[in-house]
Structure formats: C-alpha cells, structure tokens
Design an enzyme around this catalytic site. Sequence first.
Site, mmCIF file in Angstrom:
data_model
loop_
_atom_site.group_PDB
_atom_site.id
_atom_site.type_symbol
_atom_site.label_atom_id
_atom_site.label_comp_id
_atom_site.label_asym_id
_atom_site.label_seq_id
_atom_site.Cartn_x
_atom_site.Cartn_y
_atom_site.Cartn_z
ATOM 1 N N ASP A 63 0.866 -1.170 0.000
ATOM 2 C CA ASP A 63 0.000 0.000 0.000
ATOM 3 C C ASP A 63 0.908 1.227 0.000
ATOM 4 O O ASP A 63 1.473 1.594 1.023
ATOM 5 C CB ASP A 63 -0.911 -0.010 1.224
ATOM 6 N N GLU B 144 -0.221 4.176 -1.068
ATOM 7 C CA GLU B 144 -1.263 5.204 -1.115
ATOM 8 C C GLU B 144 -1.864 5.303 -2.508
ATOM 9 O O GLU B 144 -1.148 5.324 -3.522
ATOM 10 C CB GLU B 144 -0.745 6.576 -0.649
ATOM 11 N N ASN B 145 -3.175 5.290 -2.519
ATOM 12 C CA ASN B 145 -3.964 5.333 -3.753
ATOM 13 C C ASN B 145 -3.645 4.157 -4.663
ATOM 14 O O ASN B 145 -3.603 4.289 -5.891
ATOM 15 C CB ASN B 145 -3.762 6.663 -4.475
ATOM 16 N N GLY C 21 -3.808 4.561 5.571
ATOM 17 C CA GLY C 21 -3.164 5.795 5.991
ATOM 18 C C GLY C 21 -4.123 6.906 6.352
ATOM 19 O O GLY C 21 -3.826 7.758 7.193
ATOM 20 N N ASP C 22 -5.309 6.917 5.708
ATOM 21 C CA ASP C 22 -6.337 7.907 6.034
ATOM 22 C C ASP C 22 -7.323 7.369 7.056
ATOM 23 O O ASP C 22 -8.419 7.883 7.215
ATOM 24 C CB ASP C 22 -7.063 8.359 4.766
#
Length: 486
Positions: A235, A237-238, A312-313
């Site tokens: 991961d 991000e995105n 992460g979010d």
Amino acid sequence: MRRIRSSAARAFLGAAAVLGLLLGAFLTLPGAAQAAGSQPCDIYAAAGTPCVAAHSTTRALFSSYNGPLYQVTRASNGGTADIGVLAAGGYANAAQQDSFCADTTCRISKVYDQTSRHNDLYPGPAGTAGGVDRGADAAELAVTAGGHKVYGIWISPGVGYRSHGAASGAAVNGQPEGAYMVASGTHVGSDCCFDYGNAESTPADTGNGHMDAVSIATTCYFAPCNGSGPWVEADMENGMFQGDNGSNTANAGNKSAFVTAVLKNNGQTTYALKGGNSQSGGLSTWWNGGLPTRGGYRPMHQEGGIILGTGGDNSNRNMGTWFEGVMVAGYPTDAAENAVQANVVSVGYSGETNVPNGPQGTITGPGNQCVDVAADDTGGNGSAVQLWNCQSYAEDQFWTHHTNGSLSTIGRCLDINGNGTAAGTQVELWDCNGVGGQVWQQRSDGSLFNPQSGRCLDSPSGATGNGTRLQIWDCNGSAAQKFTLH
C-alpha cells in the site's frame, strides 16, 4: 538517490548478513520460555538495517528484550496491565492477561515498540476515511508460539492502531526501508485496509507515494490478478500494488494460516514483495523491480507514521489477524530476510487464525440464526441486537457469558433498552454496568431469562429473517425463545 557502496562495504554487509543467517539457524526449538540466539531485529541489525520499530503480542523480537509487549485495559473498571515476556527474548505471558482479565473483557490499548525509540501504537484517531478506532478484544484469538499460549490481534472493522505522529527513525521523503509482518492468510477481506508499516503522519490521504506499508488482502486493486488471493501487496497510497504499476499475475498469493509478508523499498526506483508460510519453508519473491511510474512514487514521499490494521487515512473497514512485525532503516538484504523467515518458522506458530477462539461463543436462536449486533462489528451504545446469518469471522457474533450473568461482545453488554421490564422492550448493546437489564440466565428449556423483568429473550412472532430485532417477552417455551450458547 542511487545507493553506491565500495567493494569492501559490500563484503562487510554480505558477511554480516551470512552471520545473521547462521545465528538464526541456532535458535532453540519451540517450547523454551526464552529463545536463545538471534531474533529478527538482531538479524536485521547484523546486516546493517536496524529495526526502528518492532511490535508483537506474541514474543520478543530482540534476544535481549525483557519489557512489555502490549497493554490491556479492563472494561469493568478501566484498569490497565502491561503484558510482558516469560523471559528475556522469549514469549508472551498470556497467563498474566488471563488473570488480569478474568470475568471481564479487556482491549489491547497499546502495542509497545521494542526498540529504544518508543514508537508505540495506540487505537487510532478519526481520519478522513474512518472514525475513531477501538482497541482489539485482547482474548479474541489465542494461538501457540514456542509451545506457549499467546494472543494475536484480531482486526475487525473499526479496530486499528497508529503511532502518535511521525515515528522516530521511520523512513521519510524517499529514504530506503523494509518491513515484515506475520499475519493470517485465512482471516482476510477485500476492503481498505489491513496494513502494517509506513503511513502519513496524520490520518489523511496526502497523495501518491506517501505510504509504504505491507498488506495481505483479497484486494485486486489493479486487475488482472492471479486467482482470488489473498495476496501480499504494497500500500503506497492510492493503490494496492502487487508489482510494477499495480497488476502482477506472477503473484500467486499466500493462503496459509500464518503468512510472513515482506516489503522493501529503496525509496527511489525499486521495491520488492515476498510472502511465505510462517510455519514452514522459505519466501517466494512476488516482485523485485521498478517502483510504479505513475506520478508520485519515484521518488517516494513517506511521512514516517506507523499504522496497524488500517489505511493511511484511517480507512478501517477491513479485517485480519496480526501477530508480529518490524520496520527497518535501509534496504534489507535477501539473506537477512531469509534468516528472519527461518527464525519465524522456528517459533512454531500453530492454531486456527480465522475463527475467534477465546472465551467467547456464538448464541444461536430461531431459525439457527446467530445473535448479532447491527453495524458490522462497530456497534456503540444503543446498537440494535438482532438475528443474522452466522458468520465465523463476525466478531459481534461471539459472546462471553460472565459469572455475573452478563453477556458481552465487542466490549459491551446485551442490555434491555432503558433497563425496561415491559413485554416488547427491545434489547440493545450498552456499556457493561451491572444493572438488572444486563443479567441473563440460561434455563433448561433453552430460554435466556432476565430475572429483573421476569421475561425471556424473544424473537417477535418467531421471525428468523436477517435484521430481526430481539426483545423481551413473557416466557412461553416457544421456538421464538430458544437460544443456545455455544
């Protein structure tokens, strides 16, 4: 920045890695309270890539570590206890937890970092994609390590951990790093995100390349994928990357009960993914090549936060089972990773990883449906208690019957709304507080009797459909009032 080393430096690191591999081979057999020789962080340090974070609820990850592994908090009075190891370098003292949490429920309220950096993990704050996290039920999953009973972390939707801001020593802004975790290949899902590793310093998606965490999930983010997973993924991000720009049909997945999931990233051009059975054998390399050429990943932009069980979010909708993991500074050698895998195998992890197996049990009612809490394992005060299809992975279908008569799941008790006594009053989930509306007695006719009201748990008109809200009603011995504790 490209890594350039002299031939002497390469020779030194190669020798150190071999030394680590040899030391890992001399571990004691499972069963000893203290594991002699090198543990994962000793192996990484000998190879020139020291641990900057080391977390586990099952064992010490340094041969010299003799501190706490994790903290538990009692639901009954808010008391806390640190659960340590049986001996330096050894396995968790599960009996200490069992004694402290006897006849109540406990949550894991902190996972200690075993390095000197104190990068401890706590239930995470709300993020841009998920609400405040709760700590895992400390007794949800017991397995064996080194011949000793130990507890893993059962991640359900809404459970997750995070460091307080950027962690000391964790890679930032394109620095090289590595990570591994031991998790389950049988208790997995496809939602976002069951991760361990580097994430944003605050729980918000700040762009491509701002994460570098290892994951095991059935998430086929970039099709096509090989089979149905689960796969070891990165991961960043995105995107859940299996290789190259995402898709990688060479990644055949890891389905074993215990999986060693490995990620390393030089922060500039290259990353690698590996997976192996934590009970036997070596590692398979699923990807060893270029970082994504999509914008933002060359170089990476890590922020140095640490997450466990979320994105992460703070996307906290997935599930998983987790036992140990570390993060290291620098790009680990293959020899060091092989030695770490040999060390993990030497632990002798065993047990089921896909079904809660602590003191909890299911409650089946009319239609052989399970007593369940609405909102998919995230129920707060006032959440509806209902009938639903039985699901082995659903944390909120596993209940503990305490000696005071209460029945609890996900840290709260089966409660009568408003502590009421009238026929037709619905039941709900509420903080355990010892009131009469939380006392349930199993009777010989199969009913669950509430002494305060003089009434029994009941499914209205004997309904059996998913979502049927339960109530109390005059005890009548009908099928609508047959509830079996397993």
